[in-house]
Design an enzyme around this catalytic site. Structure first.
Site, short mmCIF file in Angstrom:
data_model
loop_
_atom_site.label_atom_id
_atom_site.label_comp_id
_atom_site.label_asym_id
_atom_site.label_seq_id
_atom_site.Cartn_x
_atom_site.Cartn_y
_atom_site.Cartn_z
N HIS C 104 -55.89 51.96 72.30
CA HIS C 104 -57.49 51.06 71.43
C HIS C 104 -57.83 51.36 70.68
O HIS C 104 -58.78 50.99 69.53
CB HIS C 104 -58.61 51.22 72.53
CG HIS C 104 -58.89 50.70 74.03
ND1 HIS C 104 -58.18 49.39 74.24
CD2 HIS C 104 -59.80 51.01 75.38
CE1 HIS C 104 -58.49 48.54 76.06
NE2 HIS C 104 -59.53 49.59 75.71
N TYR D 50 -68.56 55.54 77.83
CA TYR D 50 -67.43 54.54 77.84
C TYR D 50 -66.84 54.04 77.07
O TYR D 50 -67.53 54.28 75.94
CB TYR D 50 -68.49 53.35 79.29
CG TYR D 50 -68.56 54.05 80.48
CD1 TYR D 50 -67.28 53.58 81.88
CD2 TYR D 50 -69.57 54.40 81.09
CE1 TYR D 50 -67.35 54.54 82.40
CE2 TYR D 50 -69.63 54.81 82.37
CZ TYR D 50 -69.07 55.00 82.93
OH TYR D 50 -68.95 54.93 84.84
N GLU D 51 -66.14 53.33 77.15
CA GLU D 51 -64.72 53.60 75.74
C GLU D 51 -65.62 52.08 75.64
O GLU D 51 -65.38 51.77 74.03
CB GLU D 51 -63.58 53.01 76.16
CG GLU D 51 -63.11 51.91 76.52
CD GLU D 51 -62.32 52.06 77.10
OE1 GLU D 51 -61.29 53.45 77.15
OE2 GLU D 51 -61.23 50.58 77.67
N SER D 52 -66.71 51.21 75.79
CA SER D 52 -67.35 50.51 75.66
C SER D 52 -68.45 50.92 74.75
O SER D 52 -68.88 50.01 74.31
CB SER D 52 -68.06 49.48 76.44
OG SER D 52 -68.76 50.11 77.00
N GLY D 53 -68.62 51.49 73.93
CA GLY D 53 -69.52 52.80 73.38
C GLY D 53 -71.16 53.00 73.99
O GLY D 53 -71.76 53.23 72.75
#
Lengths: 254, 266, 266, 254
Positions: C104, D50-53
Site C-alpha cells: 500500500h 486504520y489504513e483507510s485514513g
C-alpha cells in the site's frame, strides 16, 4: 478618455497578456494587480492561484498579501502549501506564471536575492526566491511585469535567482525544464519578448507616446528592436475604471 | 498527550538556547505571541526556520536572538523590506546572521521529508539558479528508472515547531482552518510542538477546510486569544494590514525598533 | 473544463482498448457503475490499477477485459478471496493476468509521484520483502546527504482515472467527503479523468473533510445516483455489506458468475 | 464463568497485549477485533488507526472493512491515504502495528501473497501485502494474531511478504528498520515471543487447558519453549461480554 499613468499602462497591458489564459499562478504586487484586472475585464473566467494554497480566488479588492483572508474565502479550493507546489505547480497544471523582479537580464533571467552596491558597501539584501524558480520552471508560460529602468534591466544580474532563458534558446531544454519560460516582459514603457531564434528580449511593443530611444535609455544592455514595433492600444475607459476600482477597494480594505 | 499550559511555562520548557525553531503560518495564523514570549525570556542562539520570515522573524532577529535563518522569502508582504533582517545580513547588526536560503518549493518539500522521516525529498527545482551553489542542503539524485536528474533537498526536522490555531479541546486536540500552509508538516517534522490557540472548546466540531492535529503529537497547548496579531485567525480576527504598513518605519531605524521592543514586548 | 455527459458517452470517449485505467476509492466511493459500463462496452486489454482491487475488479477480470493488474491488496474486504482474480492468476481463466504487485505504501507513493509529475518517489519500504524481486517498478536510491539507501518506486500515470464523488456543480467542479483515500492523487496523475457523481447541485458548499477538484482537471462528469453500490457514498448511502458477503458464492463458480454478469450488468 | 472458545482466548489475549499502548495501526479481521476489544476493556484511550485514513476511530461495532463509514464518522481526524502512510506510519508516530498472517515462520516473517500447493497445482493466490511490509517496518512494535496450525506456522515461507526478524536478530538492524519488529504472536493455543538473543519465536504462554505438546503439534518447526512457560489468565466475564457484544453488533450492522 481619462489621462493615465505609466504604471496604469503597465498594469493594463499586463492584464491583456492574460487574454485566453485558463489558469494563472499569481505573485503578489504588480502580477496580482494584473491578474485581478484581467478577471475584472477581458477574462472573467481566469482561475487565480496563489502560493498560499488558494485555487480559483475571486477577490473583490486587491489583496495586500498572498494570505489575505478573502483569497481563501472566495476560493474554489484551498490546499496545503506542499500540495500546491507539488501537485498543481510541478504537476504542470498551470498555464501562466506571473512574476515580478528586481533585476532582469537580456535573457529574462531574474534576480530577487541581492544587489551589488559597489565595492565599499555590503550587497543590498532583497527578499529572495519565494516561489519564482519553480513557477518559472513549471508553468507552461511565464509573464513578467516590472518598471523599466537601467537599475532593473541590467546587462548582468548580481545573482541568478530564477532562470528565464539562461544564455540562449538551448538552455531550458538542456536543463530539462518543461515550460516555455518567459514569453513577455511588460513594463511602463512597452513590452519585450524573447526573439524566437536567440531567446534574447526584444522590443516588440511601445506604449502610446513612448519612443524607442526612451526605452533604450532605460535598458542596461543594447536593446534590440523588432523590425516593426507595434504601439499598444491606449487603456480603455472600462479598463481604467476597473483598475482604479480594484485599487481603491484594496486601500479601503486595509 | 498535549498539556494545557501557560504560554510562559510552555515556552520555558520547550524552547531552549541554541534550538532550531520553526514558527510557521503562511500569512494566516502566525504565532506572534509565542515569538514575543521567546523575546521576553531571551532565548538565544536560535536557528530559525520559516518559509516566509516576515515581521515575526524581523522582531526576533532585531532582538539579537538569532544565529541562523533557514528560509525562502524574507519580506514584509505587500509592504517591502524587512529592515531588521537586512541590517543583520548587510551589517551584522545586532549580530551576524548565517543564511540557508531556498525556494518555496524546496522549503515545503524539506518539511515534507521531515514529517515523513525521510532524509531528503525530490523535486523539479533549483535548475539554473545560483541558490543551489550557496547551500549544502540542495543536491541532485538520478531517477533509478529513467536516469533523469532531479533536485534533492535535505529534510528539515526542527527541535521545536510553534504554530497558532483556532481551537483546542480539553485533551489538547487542535483544529485550524482557512489557509493552513505548511503547518501540519512543520508540526510532524519536529521533536517538540507548542500550539497557541484562540480558545479551548468542549469538543472540536469538524469544519470545512479544517485540519485536526491529535493531542498526542503535541507537547503543549497555550490559550492566547489574539496570539496571531498582526496576522489573523480566520473566524476570530482579520489581518491588521495597518500594522504591517506601520512596521516599515518602526523597523527601519535601530533606535525606534529598540524602543518598540521595550515598550511593546517586554 | 469538465463536460456533464451521460455515462455511456463519457466512457466511450475517454476509455479505450489497451488503456491503463485506475478506478480508485478506498472501500468508500468505488465507481462500480462506471466499471459496469466498461463491461457493457467490452473495452478490453486493460491494464487495471488500484490499491485494493476488490469486487469491482473481480468483475472486470472475470469479464475477460483485463491483461494486467497493478495493485497492493486483492481481496473481498472482510469476506475472503476474490475468486475471479484467483481463477485468472491461478488458472489463466478467462485469460492470463499479468501482475505488478506492491505494498500500500508503495502504491500510494507511486500515485503521489504521478500527481507530482516526478518519475519516482522515495519511501522506507519493501525491505526484506520478496515483492521487490518480482517487479521492475521498485528500485533503490541513495540519499545524497546521508548515504542511506531507500526504496524508490516508479510513478504511476494512468491513461484514465475514474472516481465516484458525492456532488458536482454545473461547471463540473466536484466535491467528495468522508474517506477520500488516494483519489486526488489518482486524478491528478492521469491523462484523462471521469467522475461519476450522486447529483449535480447549484453550487458546492464546502463540507468538513471535503475535497474539491476543480472542473478544469476533469474531462467529464456523469450523474449516476448510487453509482458506488455496493460500496457507498457518505451522506447518500451505506455500504451494502450483504452484497460483499453474497459475492463470495456468486464469484466462486465460473458459470454462476457468468449468469450474474449477463443478468445484472448487460 | 462462561465457557469460551479457542478463538475467544486468542482475541482476549490479543486485546490484553495492547495494555498501555497509546496508538495502534489496525489490520482488518482478528487485529481489528483485538484492538476494538482493548478499547472496550483495559485501554479505553487507545487510538485506533486504520489504513483507510482514520485516526482515533471509535466504532461501536466491529467494522467489516477498513473503510466502513463508522470508522470515518467517529474519527478524530481523517487523512488522505498517502499522508497516512508517509507522515503517520513512516513518520514513526505509531506504537503498535497489529497484523494477521496466512503463514508465519520461526522468525515471525509473514506470507500473505501465495501458498505452494504441490507440484501439480498452481500456487494458491492470497490477497497480497496491503500495508503490512511498512507497518512491520515502521511501527515501534508489531503484534500478530492468527490461528495455530501446521499450515500457518511453517518451517519455510512460500513467499516473504513482510519481514519480521529475517533470519535472526541482526537482520532488522542491517536493513535499517527502525521499529523493534514482532514482539508477540498470539494464537488460539498460546503466545510465542521472539527470544531476546536469537529472535526465534519461543513459546512463552499457554492458554488454560492447552499443553506444550499440543502447541508443538500445531507448529511446523521444532518449537522452542521458554524455561517456565506461563499460563494465561482465563477470559473474565467482562472481557467475554465485551467481545460478544462487539461481534453481535458487528453482525447486526450488516
Amino acid at each position: 478618455m481619462s489621462a493615465y499613468t505609466g504604471d496604469e499602462l503597465m498594469e493594463v497591458n499586463a492584464a491583456r497578456a492574460l487574454a485566453g489564459a485558463k489558469t494563472c499562478f499569481v505573485g503578489i504586487g504588480l502580477p496580482s494587480t494584473a491578474a485581478n484586472l484581467a478577471r475584472a475585464t477581458l477574462n472573467p473566467g481566469l482561475v487565480l492561484i496563489y502560493e498560499s494554497g488558494t485555487i480559483g480566488s475571486k477577490p473583490t479588492r486587491l489583496p495586500l498579501s498572498i494570505g489575505d483572508g478573502e483569497l481563501a474565502e472566495t476560493a474554489d479550493a484551498v490546499v496545503p502549501v506542499p500540495e500546491m507546489f507539488n501537485y498543481w505547480l510541478q504537476g504542470g497544471r498551470i498555464d501562466f506564471g506571473f512574476l515580478g523582479a528586481a533585476q532582469v537580464d537580456r535573457f529574462a533571467n531574474i534576480n530577487t536575492t541581492l544587489v551589488d552596491r559597489g565595492p565599499d558597501r555590503p550587497a543590498g539584501r532583497l527578499p529572495g526566491a519565494g516561489g519564482a524558480p519553480e513557477i518559472a520552471a513549471n508553468c507552461r508560460q511565464v509573464l513578467m511585469v516590472l518598471r523599466h529602468s537601467p537599475r532593473n534591466f541590467v546587462a548582468k544580474l548580481d545573482f541568478v535567482t530564477t532562470l528565464g532563458h539562461g544564455a540562449g534558446p538551448q538552455d531550458r531544454k538542456r536543463l530539462g525544464m518543461r515550460g516555455a519560460g518567459p514569453v513577455a516582459v511588460i513594463t511602463d514603457l512597452g513590452i519585450l519578448r524573447p526573439d524566437p531564434d536567440t531567446a534574447e528580449l526584444t522590443l516588440t511593443d511601445l506604449h502610446p507616446g513612448v519612443s524607442v530611444e526612451q526605452i533604450r535609455q532605460a535598458t542596461g544592455w543594447k536593446l534590440r528592436t523588432a523590425p516593426e514595433p507595434r504601439t499598444t492600444a491606449p487603456p480603455t475607459e472600462a479598463e481604467l475604471t476597473a483598475l482604479r476600482t480594484l485599487k481603491s477597494a484594496g486601500k479601503q480594505g486595509r | 498527550m498535549a498539556e494545557i499550559r501557560t504560554l510562559h511555562d510552555a515556552v520555558a520548557d520547550l524552547i531552549h538556547d541554541g534550538d532550531t525553531l520553526a514558527m510557521e503560518g503562511f500569512t494566516h495564523l502566525i504565532p506572534y505571541a509565542a515569538a514575543h514570549e521567546v523575546i521576553r525570556q531571551s532565548i538565544t542562539d536560535l536557528t530559525l526556520v520559516r518559509m516566509t520570515p516576515d515581521v515575526i522573524y524581523d522582531q526576533l532577529i532585531g532582538a539579537g536572538l538569532v544565529r541562523k535563518l533557514v528560509f525562502s522569502w524574507g519580506g514584509n508582504p505587500g509592504v517591502g523590506s524587512l529592515h531588521r533582517f537586512r541590517d543583520a545580513v548587510e551589517n551584522g547588526w545586532p549580530r551576524p546572521l548565517e543564511l540557508d536560503e531556498h525556494s518555496h518549493a524546496g522549503m515545503a518539500n524539506r518539511y515534507v521529508a521531515g514529517a515523513s522521516r525521510l532524509p531528503f525529498a525530490v523535486l523539479r527545482g533549483y535548475r539554473g539558479s545560483d541558490l543551489a551553489t550557496r547551500t549544502d542542503t540542495v543536491s541532485t539524485v538520478l531517477c533509478p528508472f529513467t536516469g533523469e536528474e532531479l533536485a534533492a533537498v535535505a529534510a528539515l526536522n526542527p527541535d521545536v515547531t510553534v504554530i497558532h490555531a483556532q481551537q483546542a479541546d480539553p485533551d489538547g486536540n487542535v483544529q485550524m482552518w482557512g489557509l493552513t500552509g505548511v503547518q501540519k508538516e512543520a508540526v510532524l517534522a519536529a521533536d517538540r510542538v507548542l500550539v497557541t490557540v484562540e480558545e479551548i472548546v468542549d469538543s472540536l466540531v469538524p469544519r470545512p477546510g479544517g485540519v485536526v492535529l491529535p493531542g498526542w503529537v503535541i507537547d503543549a497547548v497555550a490559550v492566547v486569544p489574539g496570539g496571531a496579531h498582526p496576522s489573523y485567525a480566520s473566524g476570530y480576527s482579520v489581518r491588521d494590514n495597518d500594522f504591517y504598513q506601520a512596521w516599515d518605519p518602526v523597523s527601519r531605524d535601530r533606535e525606534t525598533f529598540g524602543k518598540w521592543l521595550e515598550e511593546t514586548v517586554s
